[in-house]
Motif scaffolding. Structure first.
Motif, PDB file in Angstrom:
ATOM      1  N   TYR A  13      86.387  58.390 100.701  1.00  0.00           N
ATOM      2  CA  TYR A  13      86.856  57.104 101.247  1.00  0.00           C
ATOM      3  C   TYR A  13      87.339  56.354 100.186  1.00  0.00           C
ATOM      4  O   TYR A  13      86.567  55.920  99.217  1.00  0.00           O
ATOM      5  N   ASN A  14      88.474  55.935 100.117  1.00  0.00           N
ATOM      6  CA  ASN A  14      89.344  55.084  99.067  1.00  0.00           C
ATOM      7  C   ASN A  14      89.064  55.781  97.596  1.00  0.00           C
ATOM      8  O   ASN A  14      88.306  55.148  96.838  1.00  0.00           O
ATOM      9  N   GLU A  15      89.312  56.868  97.297  1.00  0.00           N
ATOM     10  CA  GLU A  15      88.767  57.782  96.200  1.00  0.00           C
ATOM     11  C   GLU A  15      90.070  58.060  95.217  1.00  0.00           C
ATOM     12  O   GLU A  15      90.151  58.842  94.540  1.00  0.00           O
ATOM     13  N   GLN A  16      91.304  57.122  95.471  1.00  0.00           N
ATOM     14  CA  GLN A  16      92.497  57.268  94.705  1.00  0.00           C
ATOM     15  C   GLN A  16      92.372  57.347  93.147  1.00  0.00           C
ATOM     16  O   GLN A  16      92.987  57.953  92.567  1.00  0.00           O
ATOM     17  N   GLU A  17      91.190  56.659  92.800  1.00  0.00           N
ATOM     18  CA  GLU A  17      90.997  56.467  91.368  1.00  0.00           C
ATOM     19  C   GLU A  17      90.169  57.734  90.595  1.00  0.00           C
ATOM     20  O   GLU A  17      90.415  58.293  89.506  1.00  0.00           O
ATOM     21  N   VAL A  18      89.326  58.174  91.443  1.00  0.00           N
ATOM     22  CA  VAL A  18      88.573  59.307  90.960  1.00  0.00           C
ATOM     23  C   VAL A  18      88.897  60.603  91.434  1.00  0.00           C
ATOM     24  O   VAL A  18      88.727  61.697  90.522  1.00  0.00           O
ATOM     25  N   LEU A  19      89.758  60.775  92.512  1.00  0.00           N
ATOM     26  CA  LEU A  19      89.881  61.832  93.063  1.00  0.00           C
ATOM     27  C   LEU A  19      90.855  62.834  92.218  1.00  0.00           C
ATOM     28  O   LEU A  19      90.743  64.185  91.908  1.00  0.00           O
ATOM     29  N   PRO A  20      92.210  62.326  91.491  1.00  0.00           N
ATOM     30  CA  PRO A  20      93.030  63.046  90.603  1.00  0.00           C
ATOM     31  C   PRO A  20      92.132  63.571  89.375  1.00  0.00           C
ATOM     32  O   PRO A  20      92.498  64.362  88.675  1.00  0.00           O
ATOM     33  N   ILE A  21      90.927  63.021  89.130  1.00  0.00           N
ATOM     34  CA  ILE A  21      90.015  63.511  87.766  1.00  0.00           C
ATOM     35  C   ILE A  21      89.064  64.697  88.227  1.00  0.00           C
ATOM     36  O   ILE A  21      89.191  65.738  87.769  1.00  0.00           O
ATOM     37  N   THR A  22      88.620  64.466  89.452  1.00  0.00           N
ATOM     38  CA  THR A  22      87.437  65.369  89.718  1.00  0.00           C
ATOM     39  C   THR A  22      87.921  66.626  90.553  1.00  0.00           C
ATOM     40  O   THR A  22      87.373  67.590  90.731  1.00  0.00           O
ATOM     41  N   CYS A  23      89.277  66.505  91.066  1.00  0.00           N
ATOM     42  CA  CYS A  23      89.786  67.542  91.786  1.00  0.00           C
ATOM     43  C   CYS A  23      90.082  68.861  90.990  1.00  0.00           C
ATOM     44  O   CYS A  23      89.547  70.013  91.251  1.00  0.00           O
ATOM     45  N   SER A  24      90.469  68.843  89.628  1.00  0.00           N
ATOM     46  CA  SER A  24      90.653  69.968  88.746  1.00  0.00           C
ATOM     47  C   SER A  24      89.270  70.454  88.476  1.00  0.00           C
ATOM     48  O   SER A  24      88.986  71.546  88.183  1.00  0.00           O
ATOM     49  N   MET A  25      87.956  69.628  88.640  1.00  0.00           N
ATOM     50  CA  MET A  25      86.742  70.010  88.080  1.00  0.00           C
ATOM     51  C   MET A  25      86.175  71.023  89.348  1.00  0.00           C
ATOM     52  O   MET A  25      85.605  72.126  88.993  1.00  0.00           O
ATOM     53  N   PHE A  26      86.465  70.525  90.608  1.00  0.00           N
ATOM     54  CA  PHE A  26      86.403  71.561  91.692  1.00  0.00           C
ATOM     55  C   PHE A  26      86.880  73.038  91.594  1.00  0.00           C
ATOM     56  O   PHE A  26      86.438  73.737  92.008  1.00  0.00           O
ATOM     57  N   LEU A  27      88.237  72.601  91.354  1.00  0.00           N
ATOM     58  CA  LEU A  27      88.930  73.829  91.281  1.00  0.00           C
ATOM     59  C   LEU A  27      88.582  74.926  90.337  1.00  0.00           C
ATOM     60  O   LEU A  27      88.493  76.080  90.508  1.00  0.00           O
ATOM     61  N   LYS A  28      88.087  74.311  89.022  1.00  0.00           N
ATOM     62  CA  LYS A  28      87.817  74.966  87.598  1.00  0.00           C
ATOM     63  C   LYS A  28      86.410  75.676  88.219  1.00  0.00           C
ATOM     64  O   LYS A  28      86.342  77.035  88.027  1.00  0.00           O
ATOM     65  N   LYS A  29      85.449  75.102  88.975  1.00  0.00           N
ATOM     66  CA  LYS A  29      84.410  75.869  89.313  1.00  0.00           C
ATOM     67  C   LYS A  29      84.596  76.838  90.491  1.00  0.00           C
ATOM     68  O   LYS A  29      83.922  78.008  90.243  1.00  0.00           O
ATOM     69  N   ILE A  30      85.455  76.637  91.452  1.00  0.00           N
ATOM     70  CA  ILE A  30      85.520  77.502  92.117  1.00  0.00           C
ATOM     71  C   ILE A  30      86.362  78.776  91.866  1.00  0.00           C
ATOM     72  O   ILE A  30      86.117  79.895  92.293  1.00  0.00           O
ATOM     73  N   LEU A  31      87.253  78.705  90.913  1.00  0.00           N
ATOM     74  CA  LEU A  31      88.114  79.787  90.163  1.00  0.00           C
ATOM     75  C   LEU A  31      87.146  80.729  89.282  1.00  0.00           C
ATOM     76  O   LEU A  31      86.856  81.807  89.120  1.00  0.00           O
ATOM     77  N   GLU A  32      86.093  79.854  88.649  1.00  0.00           N
ATOM     78  CA  GLU A  32      85.032  80.638  87.687  1.00  0.00           C
ATOM     79  C   GLU A  32      84.001  81.347  88.638  1.00  0.00           C
ATOM     80  O   GLU A  32      83.841  82.604  88.391  1.00  0.00           O
ATOM     81  N   LEU A  33      83.612  81.048  89.653  1.00  0.00           N
ATOM     82  CA  LEU A  33      82.879  81.841  90.707  1.00  0.00           C
ATOM     83  C   LEU A  33      83.814  82.806  91.343  1.00  0.00           C
ATOM     84  O   LEU A  33      83.081  84.010  91.573  1.00  0.00           O
ATOM     85  N   ILE A  34      84.942  82.809  91.492  1.00  0.00           N
ATOM     86  CA  ILE A  34      85.887  84.003  91.783  1.00  0.00           C
ATOM     87  C   ILE A  34      85.833  84.990  90.772  1.00  0.00           C
ATOM     88  O   ILE A  34      85.644  86.113  91.174  1.00  0.00           O
TER      89      ILE A  34
END
Length: 322
Positions: A13-34
């Motif tokens: 909800y209204n996360e335009q400031e933080v989303l571009p930063i944390t999205c890559s963190m989530f992607l990195k984690k999911i790729l690590e688990l894969i």
């Protein structure tokens, strides 16, 4: 056991400031688990736009175009954090084997997901993410949080101490949870009611990476009250006990006043009379207010309005009610 498909459910909800930063963190984690063969390569990061007024949805759409692991759904309007989490979980339920719900702000330790998935491999259906300490909180927030959990437990609500909405849930547990149809949502108190084998994973919570918190004191108090009224009838029982006690005291007072009158020692007591009336009147209004809150919750439940309406998802537009 085959490699499970994981959906990371992230309410926004209204996360335009933080989303571009944390999205890559989530992607990195999911790729690590894969890469470690802990989850299937079909695993996804599911963003749930909760009627944001900024560019959050546009960012989610662009992310989905850049990488197939990013997907998103958007609610037709803002319905609150709990409804957004529910929308994401129900959307993912039939498409994955496990979900992990986590906030977008980067405060919850993403690396705790490793142990969560490990506990799933060990047979747990629900894994609660629990804060190990509250050093980053202010004294006021630590004190009120401790008081909140103690009060909820005293009200008969089964809560995991220092757990919010960071948790792993299997599709089997979600299937059972989908039978909980109440509109008044308090997810951290509802999941323990589902049962199944569960455990906790402990982690340290960090400062918010960017943007401002969307949970001021007023919202936290509202969530706490929703939790009490949705999971416990103990306040009603307290009112009954209080009524019996006051009635007993009043009955004793009546006997005393009649006795004094018969003995001829009655004295005009304007102040004591007014004090008694004000006290009993205040208690009555408080009790009526608590009962009225429960009646209001019943009113919302019997209308059976949808808890969320999804208007869009990345790649298409559709409508879905639940």
């Amino acid at each position: 056991m085959k490699k499970p498909i994981l959906y990371i459910v992230i309410p926004c909800y209204n996360e335009q400031e933080v989303l571009p930063i944390t999205c890559s963190m989530f992607l990195k984690k999911i790729l690590e688990l894969i890469d470690r063969e802990k989850i299937d390569e079909q695993s996804k990061i599911l963003f749930v736009n909760d009627g944001s007024k900024d560019n959050t949805w546009e960012i989610i759409v662009e992310l989905s175009k850049k990488n197939p692991h990013y997907i998103g759904i958007s609610q037709s309007r803002n319905r609150g954090h709990q409804n957004a989490v529910l929308a994401g979980l129900m959307e993912a339920k039939d498409k994955c084997d496990i979900t992990i719900s986590i906030d977008c702000d980067g405060q919850d330790d993403i690396n705790a997901m490793d142990q969560m998935v490990e506990e799933y491999w060990n047979g747990c259906e629900i894994v609660y993410g629990v804060r190990s300490k509250r050093d980053t909180d202010t004294w006021f927030k630590r004190t009120t949080a401790l008081g909140f959990y103690r009060f909820m437990n005293s009200m008969g609500v089964d809560l995991v101490y220092n757990h919010a909405d960071y948790r792993l849930v299997s599709s089997r547990a979600l299937e059972a949870f989908s039978d909980f149809k109440e509109v008044n949502l308090f997810l951290r108190g509802m999941f323990p009611l589902v049962g199944f084998k569960s455990t906790s994973v402990y982690y340290e919570r960090h400062e918010r990476i960017a943007g401002e918190s969307h949970y001021p004191l007023s919202k936290m108090l509202s969530l706490a009250f929703d939790g009490i009224t949705s999971l416990s009838v103990k306040p009603i029982r307290i009112i009954v006990a209080l009524g019996i006690l006051i009635s007993l005291i009043s009955f004793i007072g009546v006997i005393w006043s009649v006795s004094v009158r018969l003995m001829g020692h009655s004295v005009d007591g304007w102040a004591s009379t007014i004090s008694t009336i004000c006290f009993i009147g205040g208690i009555q209004l408080l009790c009526i207010g608590v009962i009225g809150e429960y009646i209001g919750k019943i009113y919302m439940e019997v209308k059976k309005r949808p808890r969320y309406i999804i208007s869009e998802k990345t790649g298409t537009i559709y409508e879905k009610e639940n």
